[in-house]
Design an enzyme around this catalytic site. Structure first.
Site, PDB file in Angstrom:
ATOM      1  N   ASP A  14       0.890  -1.176   0.000  1.00  0.00           N
ATOM      2  CA  ASP A  14       0.000   0.000   0.000  1.00  0.00           C
ATOM      3  C   ASP A  14       0.927   1.225   0.000  1.00  0.00           C
ATOM      4  O   ASP A  14       1.066   1.907   0.993  1.00  0.00           O
ATOM      5  CB  ASP A  14      -0.934  -0.012   1.217  1.00  0.00           C
ATOM      6  CG  ASP A  14      -0.218  -0.121   2.549  1.00  0.00           C
ATOM      7  OD1 ASP A  14       0.938  -0.606   2.589  1.00  0.00           O
ATOM      8  OD2 ASP A  14      -0.796   0.299   3.574  1.00  0.00           O
ATOM      9  N   HIS A 245       9.019  -0.499   9.588  1.00  0.00           N
ATOM     10  CA  HIS A 245       8.124  -1.661   9.508  1.00  0.00           C
ATOM     11  C   HIS A 245       8.414  -2.511   8.259  1.00  0.00           C
ATOM     12  O   HIS A 245       8.922  -3.626   8.344  1.00  0.00           O
ATOM     13  CB  HIS A 245       6.669  -1.192   9.470  1.00  0.00           C
ATOM     14  CG  HIS A 245       6.280  -0.301  10.596  1.00  0.00           C
ATOM     15  ND1 HIS A 245       6.235  -0.725  11.901  1.00  0.00           N
ATOM     16  CD2 HIS A 245       5.909   1.011  10.615  1.00  0.00           C
ATOM     17  CE1 HIS A 245       5.837   0.261  12.676  1.00  0.00           C
ATOM     18  NE2 HIS A 245       5.644   1.332  11.921  1.00  0.00           N
TER      19      HIS A 245
HETATM   20  C1  BDR Z   1       2.192  -0.761   8.661  1.00  0.00           C
HETATM   21  O1  BDR Z   1       1.110   0.113   8.359  1.00  0.00           O
HETATM   22  C2  BDR Z   1       1.487   1.018   7.341  1.00  0.00           C
HETATM   23  O2  BDR Z   1       1.227   2.324   7.751  1.00  0.00           O
HETATM   24  C3  BDR Z   1       2.946   0.821   7.089  1.00  0.00           C
HETATM   25  O3  BDR Z   1       3.258   0.979   5.724  1.00  0.00           O
HETATM   26  C4  BDR Z   1       3.212  -0.576   7.559  1.00  0.00           C
HETATM   27  O4  BDR Z   1       2.984  -1.514   6.541  1.00  0.00           O
HETATM   28  C5  BDR Z   1       2.706  -0.458  10.050  1.00  0.00           C
HETATM   29  O5  BDR Z   1       1.698  -0.639  10.990  1.00  0.00           O
HETATM   30 CA    CA Z   2       2.736  -0.808   4.226  1.00  0.00          CA
END
Ligand code: BDR
Ligand code: CA
Length: 349
Positions: A14, A245
């Protein structure tokens, strides 16, 4: 000098800021052969994520990698508009990239995933760094998918750590808990990279400055995006820095970093409408016995890393796009000396 074995990968994302870093890491990794990318609504809509992905691929010189549009809405309910306060209105920290010439691949992201799984039976590896809507859809399209796929790495959830969107739920899982439940229920090997490790893998301002100083358009754009991301994370950490992340999930998937503690346990997802909605319920009751084997469990939950991640990430990115490299999409590891250096990259302690 022999190059490492390259594994075919499907990336589902995303494309926000940390997704952009994960994509760059995969492109820079000699172990990953990225065969296709699907987008899903999460940080931004699936359509905006696809735009960002195409533009990033062109900037990095990999415009040939196909990008398919995935689900706009989760299985239940509707897309709620993303997280502009974290990733910016355009998802990439308001950084303006040149619009790519390439167009979307035909078909949906789920269809692309199923096709790639059949083209690479037993070999395809999935890296999912957004809500799991497309992966669940692919399981419905072809129930044989788990047999065809080598493994699935998911950035999402929280084991012992608190959530980041509710007290107990992490964003990727909370944005489509029903899809996540389907994916964890399927009969395949999953590695879950939860907030427990991603919130403690912090990129500092000094790392961002290293990317900016390279003077190459790829690390430059990533460094600029991180400026936006850092401003959000200042409210979490009290200083200019950010959690990592999605790039950490990418590095664990390709083996650039390894886990020190990662028990294989059962994972369920709360799909109720109560305060636990979106929580990943990991059966960690074996904690005090060094996690004895759990019959029937198939999800490896990464709880601790073997070393620090941020210096490794910066080193991989700068090895692929050093300042002297022309903007031609041929990362430095394409020449054998540089490849030897990159393959030996240590995970800094
Ligand atoms: C996840 O949520 C999204 O905002 C980031 O891209 C990551 O995949 C972290 O909680
Ligand atoms: Ca993400």
């Amino acid at each position: 000098m022999t190059m490492p074995t390259r594994h075919p990968f499907y990336l589902d994302c995303d494309t926000g800021i940390d997704d952009a870093l994960a994509l760059a890491y995969l492109l820079a990794s000699p172990q990953a052969d990225l065969r296709g990318i699907g987008t899903v609504s999460g940080n931004v809509s699936a359509a905006v994520g696809a735009r960002n992905t195409l533009d990033l691929l062109q900037l990095a010189g990999h415009a040939h990698i196909p990008v398919a549009l995935g689900a706009h809405d989760p299985q239940s309910g509707a897309f709620r508009g993303g997280a502009p306060w974290v990733h910016g209105e355009n998802g990439i920290g308001e950084v303006a990239l040149e619009t790519a010439d390439a167009e979307l691949a035909p078909g949906t992201a789920a269809e692309m995933l199923v096709r790639l799984a059949h083209e690479h039976p037993g070999q395809l590896r999935i890296l999912a760094i957004g809500p799991l809507t497309n992966i669940a859809e692919a399981l419905r399209l072809d129930p044989e998918l788990p047999r065809l796929v080598q493994d699935v790495t998911i950035m999402g959830g929280a084991a012992f750590a608190p959530g980041n969107i509710t007290p107990v739920a992490e964003a990727n899982i909370a944005n489509d808990p029903e899809a996540a439940a389907d994916v964890f229920a399927a009969d395949w090997n999953v590695t879950l990279v939860p907030l427990d490790v991603t919130m403690s893998s912090v990129l500092e301002e000094s790392h961002r400055q290293e990317l900016l100083a390279a003077g190459h358009p790829v690390p430059q754009a990533l460094g600029d995006m991180l400026g936006y991301y850092f401003r959000f994370y200042e409210s979490q950490f009290g200083r200019a820095c950010s959690a990592m992340h999605d790039p950490l999930a990418a590095a664990l998937a390709v083996g650039g970093v390894s886990a020190a503690v990662a028990p294989v346990v059962t994972v369920d997802v709360d799909t109720t409408d109560g305060p636990g909605r979106g929580q990943t319920i990991c059966d960690l009751r074996g904690r005090y016995m060094d996690y004895p084997e759990q019959p029937g469990a198939r999800c490896r939950v990464v709880l601790e890393l073997d070393g620090e991640f941020a210096p490794h990430l910066v080193e991989v990115l700068l090895s692929a796009w050093p300042s002297s490299s022309p903007r031609n999409g041929s990362p430095a590891w394409a020449d054998s000396d540089a490849a030897a250096g990159l393959c030996r990259l240590p995970l800094s302690r």
